[in-house]
Motif scaffolding. Sequence first.
Motif, PDB file in Angstrom:
ATOM      1  N   GLY A 106       0.872  -1.157   0.000  1.00 40.41           N
ATOM      2  CA  GLY A 106       0.000   0.000   0.000  1.00 40.41           C
ATOM      3  C   GLY A 106       0.916   1.215   0.000  1.00 40.41           C
ATOM      4  O   GLY A 106       2.001   1.186   0.591  1.00 40.41           O
ATOM      5  N   HIS A 107       0.530   2.273  -0.690  1.00 37.27           N
ATOM      6  CA  HIS A 107       1.433   3.401  -0.845  1.00 37.27           C
ATOM      7  C   HIS A 107       1.840   4.068   0.464  1.00 37.27           C
ATOM      8  O   HIS A 107       2.893   4.698   0.547  1.00 37.27           O
ATOM      9  CB  HIS A 107       0.823   4.444  -1.791  1.00 37.27           C
ATOM     10  CG  HIS A 107       0.980   4.091  -3.238  1.00 37.27           C
ATOM     11  ND1 HIS A 107      -0.005   3.457  -3.955  1.00 37.27           N
ATOM     12  CD2 HIS A 107       2.024   4.272  -4.091  1.00 37.27           C
ATOM     13  CE1 HIS A 107       0.416   3.256  -5.192  1.00 37.27           C
ATOM     14  NE2 HIS A 107       1.642   3.745  -5.314  1.00 37.27           N
ATOM     15  N   GLY A 108       1.034   3.923   1.505  1.00 37.54           N
ATOM     16  CA  GLY A 108       1.374   4.558   2.774  1.00 37.54           C
ATOM     17  C   GLY A 108       2.739   4.171   3.302  1.00 37.54           C
ATOM     18  O   GLY A 108       3.419   4.979   3.942  1.00 37.54           O
ATOM     19  N   VAL A 109       3.165   2.957   3.016  1.00 41.12           N
ATOM     20  CA  VAL A 109       4.447   2.480   3.551  1.00 41.12           C
ATOM     21  C   VAL A 109       5.621   3.294   3.030  1.00 41.12           C
ATOM     22  O   VAL A 109       6.691   3.306   3.645  1.00 41.12           O
ATOM     23  CB  VAL A 109       4.665   0.983   3.256  1.00 41.12           C
ATOM     24  CG1 VAL A 109       3.456   0.156   3.645  1.00 41.12           C
ATOM     25  CG2 VAL A 109       5.031   0.732   1.808  1.00 41.12           C
ATOM     26  N   MET A 110       5.440   3.967   1.898  1.00 44.03           N
ATOM     27  CA  MET A 110       6.539   4.754   1.348  1.00 44.03           C
ATOM     28  C   MET A 110       6.942   5.879   2.283  1.00 44.03           C
ATOM     29  O   MET A 110       8.083   6.343   2.261  1.00 44.03           O
ATOM     30  CB  MET A 110       6.156   5.323  -0.024  1.00 44.03           C
ATOM     31  CG  MET A 110       5.845   4.255  -1.068  1.00 44.03           C
ATOM     32  SD  MET A 110       5.623   4.941  -2.736  1.00 44.03           S
ATOM     33  CE  MET A 110       7.354   5.175  -3.210  1.00 44.03           C
ATOM     34  N   TRP A 111       6.000   6.300   3.135  1.00 43.57           N
ATOM     35  CA  TRP A 111       6.286   7.374   4.081  1.00 43.57           C
ATOM     36  C   TRP A 111       6.801   6.863   5.432  1.00 43.57           C
ATOM     37  O   TRP A 111       7.735   7.425   5.982  1.00 43.57           O
ATOM     38  CB  TRP A 111       5.028   8.227   4.306  1.00 43.57           C
ATOM     39  CG  TRP A 111       4.764   9.225   3.228  1.00 43.57           C
ATOM     40  CD1 TRP A 111       5.183  10.533   3.190  1.00 43.57           C
ATOM     41  CD2 TRP A 111       4.032   9.022   2.017  1.00 43.57           C
ATOM     42  NE1 TRP A 111       4.745  11.145   2.039  1.00 43.57           N
ATOM     43  CE2 TRP A 111       4.038  10.248   1.298  1.00 43.57           C
ATOM     44  CE3 TRP A 111       3.366   7.935   1.460  1.00 43.57           C
ATOM     45  CZ2 TRP A 111       3.401  10.411   0.064  1.00 43.57           C
ATOM     46  CZ3 TRP A 111       2.735   8.095   0.228  1.00 43.57           C
ATOM     47  CH2 TRP A 111       2.760   9.311  -0.459  1.00 43.57           C
ATOM     48  N   ASP A 112       6.191   5.814   5.972  1.00 48.37           N
ATOM     49  CA  ASP A 112       6.558   5.468   7.360  1.00 48.37           C
ATOM     50  C   ASP A 112       7.434   4.234   7.531  1.00 48.37           C
ATOM     51  O   ASP A 112       7.963   4.006   8.617  1.00 48.37           O
ATOM     52  CB  ASP A 112       5.314   5.354   8.249  1.00 48.37           C
ATOM     53  CG  ASP A 112       4.357   4.229   7.876  1.00 48.37           C
ATOM     54  OD1 ASP A 112       4.527   3.621   6.800  1.00 48.37           O
ATOM     55  OD2 ASP A 112       3.425   3.972   8.652  1.00 48.37           O
TER      56      ASP A 112
END
Length: 230
Positions: free
Chosen positions: A104-110
């Motif tokens: 999921g794209h969110g992992v790219m941040w955290d």
Amino acid sequence: MSRRILHVATNISHFDNPAHPTGLWLSELTHAWDVFAARGYEQRIVSPKGGKVPLDPRALKWPMRDTSSRAWLADPAKMALLSATACPADINPQDYDATYFTGGHGVMWDFPNSEGLQAITRVVWEKGGIVSAVCHGYCGLLNTRLEDGSFLVSGRKITGFSWTEERLAGVSGEIPYNAEAEVKARKALYEKALLPFMSHVVVDGKLVTGQNPFSASATAGKVASLLGGI
């Protein structure tokens, strides 16, 4: 003794633009969970901050919302697992035989700069466990260094969501970096399928990675096969 799997999921609910939601791509978790559950493995979910894991709404639409993810959404006990995930400080990495980084794209941040996740990954790897990831999950391996200071991914074959797939998904202008380019910059030997969005899994010793959401079951299957030999 039952094998123990630590799933890793994001806490990020949107792109830099708050109007563009993201989160866990649910089937990447559920497909793997089903594979491991069928083998009787113990499973737990951790996230960089602990607590709630948001779901990417795109993953809940047909045809992405498949039998596995529908079953999870209909199970209050399973959904509760995503409301109260562990944080890295809660985890003793010595207890786990494998990590599985979901996407999921969110992992790219955290994922990339979570020192807690890096520490867990390093211990699991160096004690002989398996490190695995699917789709954007490989962002969680970008900055993980081993005890000798080298990047875990350096010199190892790996796959993950490709730049071509980012462009086809229509989000290449909204993501914070090109993950394929970043993993190559760390001297990883990046591989991808001939065509985008095909299931593709790469195994390099104890490192198991899948390219996209359609690779989750196969990735978990490879992990389970390796665990059978440990």
